[in-house]
Design a protein around this motif. Structure first.
Motif, PDB file in Angstrom:
ATOM      1  N   GLY A   1     -45.598  17.505   1.510  1.00  0.00           N
ATOM      2  CA  GLY A   1     -44.681  16.401   1.214  1.00  0.00           C
ATOM      3  C   GLY A   1     -43.255  16.724   1.618  1.00  0.00           C
ATOM      4  O   GLY A   1     -42.542  15.873   2.161  1.00  0.00           O
ATOM      5  N   LEU A   2     -42.830  17.961   1.360  1.00  0.00           N
ATOM      6  CA  LEU A   2     -41.476  18.361   1.751  1.00  0.00           C
ATOM      7  C   LEU A   2     -41.300  18.352   3.269  1.00  0.00           C
ATOM      8  O   LEU A   2     -40.265  17.916   3.782  1.00  0.00           O
ATOM      9  N   VAL A   3     -42.311  18.821   3.994  1.00  0.00           N
ATOM     10  CA  VAL A   3     -42.255  18.811   5.459  1.00  0.00           C
ATOM     11  C   VAL A   3     -42.204  17.371   5.971  1.00  0.00           C
ATOM     12  O   VAL A   3     -41.428  17.049   6.878  1.00  0.00           O
ATOM     13  N   LEU A   4     -43.013  16.491   5.376  1.00  0.00           N
ATOM     14  CA  LEU A   4     -43.015  15.089   5.792  1.00  0.00           C
ATOM     15  C   LEU A   4     -41.656  14.438   5.579  1.00  0.00           C
ATOM     16  O   LEU A   4     -41.152  13.728   6.459  1.00  0.00           O
ATOM     17  N   VAL A   5     -41.037  14.681   4.435  1.00  0.00           N
ATOM     18  CA  VAL A   5     -39.715  14.115   4.159  1.00  0.00           C
ATOM     19  C   VAL A   5     -38.690  14.655   5.155  1.00  0.00           C
ATOM     20  O   VAL A   5     -37.861  13.905   5.681  1.00  0.00           O
ATOM     21  N   ALA A   6     -38.753  15.945   5.454  1.00  0.00           N
ATOM     22  CA  ALA A   6     -37.796  16.533   6.403  1.00  0.00           C
ATOM     23  C   ALA A   6     -37.964  15.917   7.781  1.00  0.00           C
ATOM     24  O   ALA A   6     -36.978  15.609   8.465  1.00  0.00           O
ATOM     25  N   VAL A   7     -39.201  15.701   8.214  1.00  0.00           N
ATOM     26  CA  VAL A   7     -39.463  15.090   9.521  1.00  0.00           C
ATOM     27  C   VAL A   7     -38.960  13.650   9.543  1.00  0.00           C
ATOM     28  O   VAL A   7     -38.335  13.213  10.522  1.00  0.00           O
ATOM     29  N   LEU A   8     -39.214  12.897   8.476  1.00  0.00           N
ATOM     30  CA  LEU A   8     -38.740  11.503   8.430  1.00  0.00           C
ATOM     31  C   LEU A   8     -37.222  11.421   8.453  1.00  0.00           C
ATOM     32  O   LEU A   8     -36.638  10.543   9.108  1.00  0.00           O
ATOM     33  N   VAL A   9     -36.533  12.327   7.771  1.00  0.00           N
ATOM     34  CA  VAL A   9     -35.069  12.348   7.791  1.00  0.00           C
ATOM     35  C   VAL A   9     -34.580  12.685   9.183  1.00  0.00           C
ATOM     36  O   VAL A   9     -33.632  12.087   9.692  1.00  0.00           O
ATOM     37  N   ALA A  10     -35.237  13.630   9.848  1.00  0.00           N
ATOM     38  CA  ALA A  10     -34.837  14.000  11.207  1.00  0.00           C
ATOM     39  C   ALA A  10     -35.038  12.846  12.177  1.00  0.00           C
ATOM     40  O   ALA A  10     -34.189  12.583  13.034  1.00  0.00           O
ATOM     41  N   VAL A  11     -36.135  12.122  12.050  1.00  0.00           N
ATOM     42  CA  VAL A  11     -36.398  10.965  12.919  1.00  0.00           C
ATOM     43  C   VAL A  11     -35.366   9.876  12.652  1.00  0.00           C
ATOM     44  O   VAL A  11     -34.839   9.264  13.592  1.00  0.00           O
ATOM     45  N   ALA A  12     -35.047   9.620  11.399  1.00  0.00           N
ATOM     46  CA  ALA A  12     -34.038   8.606  11.069  1.00  0.00           C
ATOM     47  C   ALA A  12     -32.667   8.996  11.606  1.00  0.00           C
ATOM     48  O   ALA A  12     -31.930   8.146  12.102  1.00  0.00           O
TER      49      ALA A  12
END
Length: 54
Positions: A39-50
């Motif tokens: 979940g933490l990795v997913l959130v970090a990836v989504l923030v980076a994409v945004a």
């Protein structure tokens, strides 16, 4: 599977549920830890994409 008969003659089947396993307080399983890390990795990836899009 448990089957009961209703008033109208219809059969009603109930699934056999698995036994519950209680987790002691303070005890963590490997699956919980992996879910948290994923979940933490997913959130970090989504923030980076945004950040990349804006």
């Amino acid at each position: 599977m448990q089957v009961t008969e209703e008033d109208g003659g219809k059969l009603n089947a109930f699934a056999k549920e698995p036994r519950m396993v209680l987790q002691e307080e303070g005890e963590t399983s490997g699956a919980n830890r992996m879910l948290l890390i994923g979940g933490l990795v997913l959130v970090a990836v989504l923030v980076a994409v945004a950040a990349r899009i804006s």
